[in-house]
Scaffold this motif. Structure first.
Motif, PDB file in Angstrom:
ATOM      1  N   VAL A  62     -12.258  54.901  26.139  1.00 52.15           N
ATOM      2  CA  VAL A  62     -13.080  54.440  27.256  1.00 52.15           C
ATOM      3  C   VAL A  62     -14.494  54.134  26.767  1.00 52.15           C
ATOM      4  CG1 VAL A  62     -11.758  55.802  28.904  1.00 52.15           C
ATOM      5  CG2 VAL A  62     -13.846  56.744  27.952  1.00 52.15           C
ATOM      6  N   ASN A  63     -15.205  53.367  27.554  1.00 49.12           N
ATOM      7  CA  ASN A  63     -16.607  53.096  27.285  1.00 49.12           C
ATOM      8  C   ASN A  63     -17.400  54.304  27.785  1.00 49.12           C
ATOM      9  OD1 ASN A  63     -19.285  52.321  27.324  1.00 49.12           O
ATOM     10  ND2 ASN A  63     -18.854  50.250  28.026  1.00 49.12           N
ATOM     11  N   ALA A  64     -17.919  55.081  26.862  1.00 52.10           N
ATOM     12  CA  ALA A  64     -18.610  56.316  27.231  1.00 52.10           C
ATOM     13  C   ALA A  64     -19.893  56.060  28.020  1.00 52.10           C
ATOM     14  CB  ALA A  64     -18.929  57.130  25.978  1.00 52.10           C
ATOM     15  N   ALA A  65     -20.415  54.843  27.967  1.00 51.24           N
ATOM     16  CA  ALA A  65     -21.625  54.525  28.728  1.00 51.24           C
ATOM     17  C   ALA A  65     -21.338  54.376  30.214  1.00 51.24           C
ATOM     18  CB  ALA A  65     -22.263  53.246  28.186  1.00 51.24           C
ATOM     19  N   THR A  66     -20.070  54.067  30.555  1.00 49.52           N
ATOM     20  CA  THR A  66     -19.740  53.817  31.959  1.00 49.52           C
ATOM     21  C   THR A  66     -18.620  54.697  32.512  1.00 49.52           C
ATOM     22  OG1 THR A  66     -18.189  52.075  31.307  1.00 49.52           O
ATOM     23  CG2 THR A  66     -20.454  51.403  31.805  1.00 49.52           C
ATOM     24  N   HIS A  67     -17.889  55.380  31.640  1.00 50.65           N
ATOM     25  CA  HIS A  67     -16.760  56.193  32.078  1.00 50.65           C
ATOM     26  C   HIS A  67     -16.798  57.573  31.432  1.00 50.65           C
ATOM     27  CE1 HIS A  67     -15.358  52.118  32.895  1.00 50.65           C
ATOM     28  NE2 HIS A  67     -14.504  52.651  33.755  1.00 50.65           N
ATOM     29  N   GLY A  68     -16.276  58.561  32.151  1.00 51.83           N
ATOM     30  CA  GLY A  68     -16.145  59.896  31.585  1.00 51.83           C
ATOM     31  C   GLY A  68     -14.816  60.008  30.861  1.00 51.83           C
ATOM     32  N   GLU A  69     -14.832  60.672  29.720  1.00 50.14           N
ATOM     33  CA  GLU A  69     -13.602  60.832  28.959  1.00 50.14           C
ATOM     34  C   GLU A  69     -13.251  62.294  28.772  1.00 50.14           C
ATOM     35  OE1 GLU A  69     -11.617  58.984  24.948  1.00 50.14           O
ATOM     36  OE2 GLU A  69     -13.763  59.108  25.048  1.00 50.14           O
ATOM     37  N   VAL A  70     -14.256  63.107  28.583  1.00 49.33           N
ATOM     38  CA  VAL A  70     -14.025  64.523  28.320  1.00 49.33           C
ATOM     39  C   VAL A  70     -15.278  65.295  28.729  1.00 49.33           C
ATOM     40  CG1 VAL A  70     -14.867  64.400  25.954  1.00 49.33           C
ATOM     41  CG2 VAL A  70     -13.233  66.175  26.562  1.00 49.33           C
ATOM     42  N   ILE A  71     -15.084  66.528  29.116  1.00 47.59           N
ATOM     43  CA  ILE A  71     -16.210  67.419  29.385  1.00 47.59           C
ATOM     44  C   ILE A  71     -16.055  68.610  28.448  1.00 47.59           C
ATOM     45  CG2 ILE A  71     -17.302  68.971  31.046  1.00 47.59           C
ATOM     46  CD1 ILE A  71     -16.270  67.102  33.265  1.00 47.59           C
ATOM     47  N   ASN A  72     -17.074  68.855  27.659  1.00 52.99           N
ATOM     48  CA  ASN A  72     -17.066  69.995  26.752  1.00 52.99           C
ATOM     49  C   ASN A  72     -18.163  70.946  27.175  1.00 52.99           C
ATOM     50  OD1 ASN A  72     -15.053  69.053  24.811  1.00 52.99           O
ATOM     51  ND2 ASN A  72     -16.549  67.473  24.341  1.00 52.99           N
ATOM     52  N   ALA A  73     -17.908  72.224  27.045  1.00 48.61           N
ATOM     53  CA  ALA A  73     -18.920  73.233  27.353  1.00 48.61           C
ATOM     54  C   ALA A  73     -19.149  74.072  26.101  1.00 48.61           C
ATOM     55  CB  ALA A  73     -18.453  74.120  28.505  1.00 48.61           C
ATOM     56  N   LEU A  74     -20.395  74.419  25.857  1.00 53.68           N
ATOM     57  CA  LEU A  74     -20.755  75.215  24.701  1.00 53.68           C
ATOM     58  C   LEU A  74     -21.470  76.459  25.196  1.00 53.68           C
ATOM     59  CD1 LEU A  74     -21.062  75.478  21.605  1.00 53.68           C
ATOM     60  CD2 LEU A  74     -23.190  74.174  21.830  1.00 53.68           C
ATOM     61  N   GLY A  75     -20.904  77.603  24.921  1.00 55.64           N
ATOM     62  CA  GLY A  75     -21.535  78.867  25.300  1.00 55.64           C
ATOM     63  C   GLY A  75     -22.441  79.346  24.185  1.00 55.64           C
ATOM     64  N   LEU A  76     -23.643  79.755  24.525  1.00 61.75           N
ATOM     65  CA  LEU A  76     -24.590  80.256  23.534  1.00 61.75           C
ATOM     66  C   LEU A  76     -25.015  81.668  23.898  1.00 61.75           C
ATOM     67  CD1 LEU A  76     -26.671  76.985  23.103  1.00 61.75           C
ATOM     68  CD2 LEU A  76     -24.952  77.915  21.544  1.00 61.75           C
ATOM     69  N   SER A  77     -25.698  82.333  22.991  1.00 59.56           N
ATOM     70  CA  SER A  77     -26.002  83.759  23.133  1.00 59.56           C
ATOM     71  C   SER A  77     -27.060  84.093  24.165  1.00 59.56           C
ATOM     72  CB  SER A  77     -26.445  84.329  21.784  1.00 59.56           C
ATOM     73  OG  SER A  77     -25.430  84.181  20.840  1.00 59.56           O
ATOM     74  N   SER A  78     -27.987  83.167  24.405  1.00 57.80           N
ATOM     75  CA  SER A  78     -29.093  83.493  25.312  1.00 57.80           C
ATOM     76  C   SER A  78     -29.588  82.232  26.012  1.00 57.80           C
ATOM     77  CB  SER A  78     -30.248  84.127  24.534  1.00 57.80           C
ATOM     78  OG  SER A  78     -30.861  83.161  23.692  1.00 57.80           O
TER      79      SER A  78
END
Length: 108
Positions: free
Chosen positions: A65-81
């Protein structure tokens, strides 16, 4: 051996994408990096594979997909603080990321 996750992403500019991820503090595994792809090491078991479109096409019959106009994936990053989250967000934004939603604080 622990299970490993390889997130494969098509990118239009491999060098810029590598620079973005390394600016966030991640490293590149040169063993799996060439002119077609680059392996970003997120952790001992999580990797992001950056693939130029022609190479990406070898792994899927679908067009990315064109990432500028469409969503392809959602990633979440957990950090310590919260400070680590704030620093990562500021670093991502200064490295060219488009911040579309501010981070949220979860109770877990």
């Amino acid at each position: 051996m622990s299970a490993q996750i390889f997130i494969n992403l098509p990118v239009s500019d491999l060098d810029a994408s590598k620079a973005f991820y390394t600016s966030l503090g991640f490293t590149i595994n040169e063993q799996f990096t060439d002119e077609n792809a680059s392996c970003v090491v997120i952790s001992d078991t999580i990797y992001v594979m950056l693939l130029v479109p022609k190479y990406f096409a070898q792994f899927s019959e679908k067009e990315p997909v064109n990432a500028a106009t469409h969503g392809e994936v959602i990633n979440a990053l957990g950090l310590s603080s919260e400070a680590d989250v704030d620093a990562a967000l500021a670093n991502a934004a200064s490295s060219g990321a488009n911040v579309t939603k501010l981070p949220t604080k979860d109770d877990f």
